[in-house]
Design an enzyme around this catalytic site. Structure first.
Site, PDB file in Angstrom:
ATOM      1  N   ASP A 255      -0.845   7.442   9.717  1.00 31.89           N
ATOM      2  CA  ASP A 255      -0.882   7.745   8.274  1.00 31.89           C
ATOM      3  C   ASP A 255      -2.197   7.223   7.713  1.00 31.89           C
ATOM      4  O   ASP A 255      -2.400   6.016   7.620  1.00 31.89           O
ATOM      5  CB  ASP A 255       0.325   7.057   7.602  1.00 31.89           C
ATOM      6  CG  ASP A 255       0.518   7.486   6.155  1.00 31.89           C
ATOM      7  OD1 ASP A 255      -0.395   8.087   5.565  1.00 31.89           O
ATOM      8  OD2 ASP A 255       1.604   7.190   5.607  1.00 31.89           O
ATOM      9  N   ASP A 266      -3.237  11.877   1.107  1.00 33.70           N
ATOM     10  CA  ASP A 266      -2.255  11.022   1.784  1.00 33.70           C
ATOM     11  C   ASP A 266      -1.486  11.948   2.724  1.00 33.70           C
ATOM     12  O   ASP A 266      -0.732  12.808   2.265  1.00 33.70           O
ATOM     13  CB  ASP A 266      -1.340  10.371   0.737  1.00 33.70           C
ATOM     14  CG  ASP A 266      -0.384   9.363   1.349  1.00 33.70           C
ATOM     15  OD1 ASP A 266      -0.412   9.144   2.571  1.00 33.70           O
ATOM     16  OD2 ASP A 266       0.423   8.787   0.572  1.00 33.70           O
ATOM     17  N   HIS A 335       5.743  10.930  -3.518  1.00 37.21           N
ATOM     18  CA  HIS A 335       5.261  10.337  -4.769  1.00 37.21           C
ATOM     19  C   HIS A 335       4.136  11.155  -5.370  1.00 37.21           C
ATOM     20  O   HIS A 335       3.406  11.848  -4.654  1.00 37.21           O
ATOM     21  CB  HIS A 335       4.760   8.910  -4.489  1.00 37.21           C
ATOM     22  CG  HIS A 335       3.818   8.831  -3.315  1.00 37.21           C
ATOM     23  ND1 HIS A 335       2.454   8.861  -3.441  1.00 37.21           N
ATOM     24  CD2 HIS A 335       4.056   8.777  -1.977  1.00 37.21           C
ATOM     25  CE1 HIS A 335       1.892   8.800  -2.234  1.00 37.21           C
ATOM     26  NE2 HIS A 335       2.848   8.755  -1.319  1.00 37.21           N
ATOM     27  N   HIS A 343       0.120   5.891  -5.665  1.00 37.46           N
ATOM     28  CA  HIS A 343       1.489   6.147  -6.130  1.00 37.46           C
ATOM     29  C   HIS A 343       1.465   6.101  -7.656  1.00 37.46           C
ATOM     30  O   HIS A 343       1.407   5.048  -8.248  1.00 37.46           O
ATOM     31  CB  HIS A 343       2.432   5.075  -5.571  1.00 37.46           C
ATOM     32  CG  HIS A 343       3.886   5.353  -5.803  1.00 37.46           C
ATOM     33  ND1 HIS A 343       4.385   5.806  -7.004  1.00 37.46           N
ATOM     34  CD2 HIS A 343       4.956   5.245  -4.981  1.00 37.46           C
ATOM     35  CE1 HIS A 343       5.698   5.947  -6.907  1.00 37.46           C
ATOM     36  NE2 HIS A 343       6.064   5.616  -5.694  1.00 37.46           N
ATOM     37  N   GLU A 368       6.474  13.447   1.592  1.00 36.49           N
ATOM     38  CA  GLU A 368       6.651  12.774   2.878  1.00 36.49           C
ATOM     39  C   GLU A 368       8.120  12.482   3.108  1.00 36.49           C
ATOM     40  O   GLU A 368       8.861  12.166   2.178  1.00 36.49           O
ATOM     41  CB  GLU A 368       5.843  11.476   2.951  1.00 36.49           C
ATOM     42  CG  GLU A 368       6.162  10.428   1.916  1.00 36.49           C
ATOM     43  CD  GLU A 368       5.209   9.234   1.996  1.00 36.49           C
ATOM     44  OE1 GLU A 368       5.056   8.665   3.094  1.00 36.49           O
ATOM     45  OE2 GLU A 368       4.617   8.876   0.953  1.00 36.49           O
ATOM     46  N   GLU A 463       3.881  13.916   6.482  1.00 36.34           N
ATOM     47  CA  GLU A 463       3.460  13.846   5.079  1.00 36.34           C
ATOM     48  C   GLU A 463       2.302  14.789   4.820  1.00 36.34           C
ATOM     49  O   GLU A 463       1.360  14.872   5.617  1.00 36.34           O
ATOM     50  CB  GLU A 463       3.029  12.400   4.750  1.00 36.34           C
ATOM     51  CG  GLU A 463       2.496  12.191   3.337  1.00 36.34           C
ATOM     52  CD  GLU A 463       2.258  10.724   3.014  1.00 36.34           C
ATOM     53  OE1 GLU A 463       1.977   9.947   3.946  1.00 36.34           O
ATOM     54  OE2 GLU A 463       2.375  10.370   1.817  1.00 36.34           O
TER      55      GLU A 463
HETATM   56  C1  HZE Z   1      -0.623   0.510   0.147  1.00 40.08           C
HETATM   57  C2  HZE Z   1      -1.142   1.297   1.177  1.00 40.08           C
HETATM   58  C3  HZE Z   1      -0.644   2.552   1.427  1.00 40.08           C
HETATM   59  C4  HZE Z   1       1.986   4.206  -0.310  1.00 40.08           C
HETATM   60  C5  HZE Z   1       1.919   2.983  -1.024  1.00 40.08           C
HETATM   61  C6  HZE Z   1       2.854   5.364  -0.482  1.00 40.08           C
HETATM   62  C7  HZE Z   1       2.663   2.547  -2.212  1.00 40.08           C
HETATM   63  C8  HZE Z   1       1.941   2.304  -3.368  1.00 40.08           C
HETATM   64  C9  HZE Z   1       4.672   1.899  -3.360  1.00 40.08           C
HETATM   65  C10 HZE Z   1       4.018   2.326  -2.203  1.00 40.08           C
HETATM   66  C11 HZE Z   1       5.960   1.647  -5.882  1.00 40.08           C
HETATM   67  C12 HZE Z   1       6.145   0.680  -0.710  1.00 40.08           C
HETATM   68  C13 HZE Z   1       0.396   0.980  -0.652  1.00 40.08           C
HETATM   69  C14 HZE Z   1       0.906   2.246  -0.410  1.00 40.08           C
HETATM   70  C15 HZE Z   1       0.386   3.019   0.628  1.00 40.08           C
HETATM   71  N1  HZE Z   1       1.058   4.209   0.674  1.00 40.08           N
HETATM   72  N2  HZE Z   1       3.925   5.300  -1.275  1.00 40.08           N
HETATM   73  O1  HZE Z   1       2.561   6.356   0.144  1.00 40.08           O
HETATM   74  F1  HZE Z   1      -1.149  -0.672  -0.038  1.00 40.08           F
HETATM   75  F2  HZE Z   1      -2.126   0.816   1.921  1.00 40.08           F
HETATM   76  C16 HZE Z   1       2.568   1.869  -4.498  1.00 40.08           C
HETATM   77  C17 HZE Z   1       3.948   1.676  -4.525  1.00 40.08           C
HETATM   78  N3  HZE Z   1       4.573   1.247  -5.697  1.00 40.08           N
HETATM   79  C18 HZE Z   1       6.608   0.921  -7.031  1.00 40.08           C
HETATM   80  N4  HZE Z   1       5.783   0.908  -8.208  1.00 40.08           N
HETATM   81  C19 HZE Z   1       4.504   0.319  -7.956  1.00 40.08           C
HETATM   82  C20 HZE Z   1       3.768   1.075  -6.891  1.00 40.08           C
HETATM   83  O2  HZE Z   1       4.697   2.562  -1.040  1.00 40.08           O
HETATM   84  C21 HZE Z   1       6.053   2.158  -0.887  1.00 40.08           C
HETATM   85  C22 HZE Z   1       6.579   2.881   0.319  1.00 40.08           C
HETATM   86 MN    MN Z   2       0.946   8.131   3.731  1.00 40.13          MN
HETATM   87 MN    MN Z   3       2.517   8.456   0.773  1.00 43.21          MN
END
Ligand code: HZE
Ligand code: MN
Ligand code: MN
Length: 482
Positions: A255, A266, A335, A343, A368, A463
């Site tokens: 990823d 992403d 997301h 996100h 995803e 994804e």
């Molecule tokens: C990182 C990273 C890669 C994702 C996130 C994603 C992510 C960002 C939740 C997230 C939810 C835990 C973070 C992410 C990443 N990929 N969703 O694809 F550091 F290196 C933010 C959030 N938050 C709640 N509200 C605040 C933001 O991933 C979740 C799966």
């Molecule tokens: Mn991803």
């Molecule tokens: Mn993602």
């Protein structure tokens, strides 16, 4: 989701011990009264088929099943064939970027400039000097019952005009998508059991830096290369000293993401070598394609989740003599994506029972899905590698010199994009764990620890990034592999 636990740097007791040894001597504080402020902070902004390449069995190919609906007779990766056609000459020619002899315009809109090298090294922007990038997979929006009676609020002309105003955004996101496809195509041929996780990440990240033509916060890597193994579904990337090696029986979720002016790609796939995992992989690929198919302007997020779950659970897989119904990992989701914000706040569930909220015009989404042979629920586990500034926290003055320094490094190099410990190491930072913990404790930075289901199970992920253009849906990251 997945409440932050562990400690604030996202590490557990054993890790902590090692970290403290490294950093004890590191706790020097700024004299009282020192300027309580982070002086500089130059955040720049802008204006605004077979993927496995025949190799062993990167489980990605088959390309089929994707669309299935109305407008699918559309532009399928205008490029896909490009690099292949032109690969012939490659090698010795040692392309340099921006070849000037262009104007070779084929009937199909193609690039005008130079061609890609064999290990890809030419920045994608230099390959398409006329700015006409390969377009993703286009499909028409599904017409749902409610919509048919609803008044169509915009004329076709209005939709096209609105689209034109977003052309620059589409261009930037297509650059990232083409980089993603190019890197993964190379990677899928290159990777084999025995490679270390660190080698794997370095190969992907070095290639992405070149192809995206990395430039400060204007173009670069959007987040660390995830390569989560087996029962771990997401957010594992090795920290320095990690000796983990990829093995024939691993199920690895690759990823990674790049961005141009904050327009984040992403996109992820599941890498396997042992064909015994094929059904699991197929289930999750199909579930993600269901999510993509159900997505659209005015689509309810909860409806997408329900459809994804139905597809995922329609698969039963046999592994080592035991059969499993594939479970969606219910606390993971797709997301929305906004500039410099991976996100952006809307979540696309992968099980039923989600929100009534709808998708809107010109939104960008990561669709995803994750499937599991375990509980279908992940928890934080293992040492943290991924971190990201909390998007909602503004300027915070700091007095601890080390924390202040680290925050400056983060602001200058990553802004609100995610980063990992390896990326701090390569910037020459050392003994930063205390400072990192301090930034996490203060809520300025959040740790994103690995997310794992129960030990012994297997998880898979696919994804894609999609754009909900006014006139059509564009799966920008679609490739001939997945
Ligand atoms: C990182 C990273 C890669 C994702 C996130 C994603 C992510 C960002 C939740 C997230 C939810 C835990 C973070 C992410 C990443 N990929 N969703 O694809 F550091 F290196 C933010 C959030 N938050 C709640 N509200 C605040 C933001 O991933 C979740 C799966
Ligand atoms: Mn991803
Ligand atoms: Mn993602």
């Amino acid at each position: 989701m997945s409440a932050a636990v562990v400690n604030n740097v996202g590490e557990k007791a054993e890790d902590k011990k090692r970290n403290e040894e490294e950093e004890i001597e590191d706790i020097d504080e700024v004299p009282d009264g020192a300027a309580p402020e982070d002086a500089k902070k130059k955040k720049k902004k802008k204006k605004k088929k077979k993927a496995a390449g025949g190799e062993g069995s990167v489980n990605v190919p088959d390309g089929g099943e994707a669309n299935g609906e109305v407008g699918m007779a559309t532009a399928k990766l205008a490029n896909a064939h490009l690099s292949d056609e032109e690969e012939g000459e490659g090698e010795g020619a040692a392309q340099t970027e921006g070849s000037s002899k262009k104007k070779k315009k084929n009937k199909k809109k193609k690039k005008t400039g130079s061609m890609q090298t064999d290990p890809p090294s030419v920045p994608v922007v230099d390959l398409y000097q006329d700015g006409e990038l390969p377009i993703g997979e286009i499909s028409e929006y599904k017409i749902n019952k409610d919509d048919r009676k609803a008044i169509n609020r915009m004329t076709s002309a209005e939709k096209r005009a609105l689209e034109t105003s977003y052309d620059e955004m589409y261009r930037e996101i297509r650059i990232g998508a083409e980089v993603h496809r190019t890197t993964r195509k190379y990677f899928q041929k290159w990777v084999e059991p025995g490679k270390s996780m660190i080698e794997i990440c370095n190969v992907i990240e070095e290639m992405n830096r070149k192809l995206i033509k990395e430039k400060g916060l204007e173009a670069g890597l959007a987040f660390p290369t995830g390569c989560s193994l087996n029962h771990c579904a997401a957010h594992y990337t090795p920290n320095a000293g990690d000796t983990t090696v990829l093995s024939y029986d691993d199920v690895c979720k690759i990823d990674y993401g790049v961005h141009v002016n904050g327009r984040v790609i992403d996109c992820a796939f599941t890498l396997t070598f042992n064909p015994k995992y094929d059904r699991l992989v197929e289930a999750v690929k199909a579930a993600t394609n269901t999510g993509i198919r159900e997505a659209g302007i005015d689509a309810r997020l909860c409806d997408i989740g329900a459809a994804i779950q139905e597809t995922m659970e329609s698969y039963e897989v046999e592994l080592d003599g035991k059969t499993y119904q594939v479970k969606p990992i219910r606390n993971l989701n797709g997301h929305s994506i906004a500039p410099y914000r991976i996100h952006a706040g809307k979540t696309v569930p992968i099980v039923k029972g989600g929100e009534m909220e709808v998708m809107e015009e010109n939104e960008v989404y990561a669709i995803e899905t994750f499937g599991s042979t375990g509980k279908g629920y992940v928890h934080d586990d293992m040492e943290t590698s991924h971190y990201m500034k909390n998007y909602d926290v503004g300027h915070v003055p700091l007095r601890l010199a080390k924390s202040k320094h680290l925050l400056n490094i983060v602001n200058q190099n990553f802004g609100t994009l995610a980063f990992c410990r390896r990326w701090l190491d390569r910037l020459g930072e050392s003994k930063y764990l205390m400072a990192l913990k301090d930034l996490c404790d203060k809520g300025i930075v959040d740790p994103y620890p690995p997310l794992c289901d129960i030990k012994g199970c297997y998880t898979a992920q696919f994804e894609h990034t999609i754009v909900l253009r006014p006139t059509c849906k564009e799966v920008v990251t679609r490739g001939d592999d997945y």
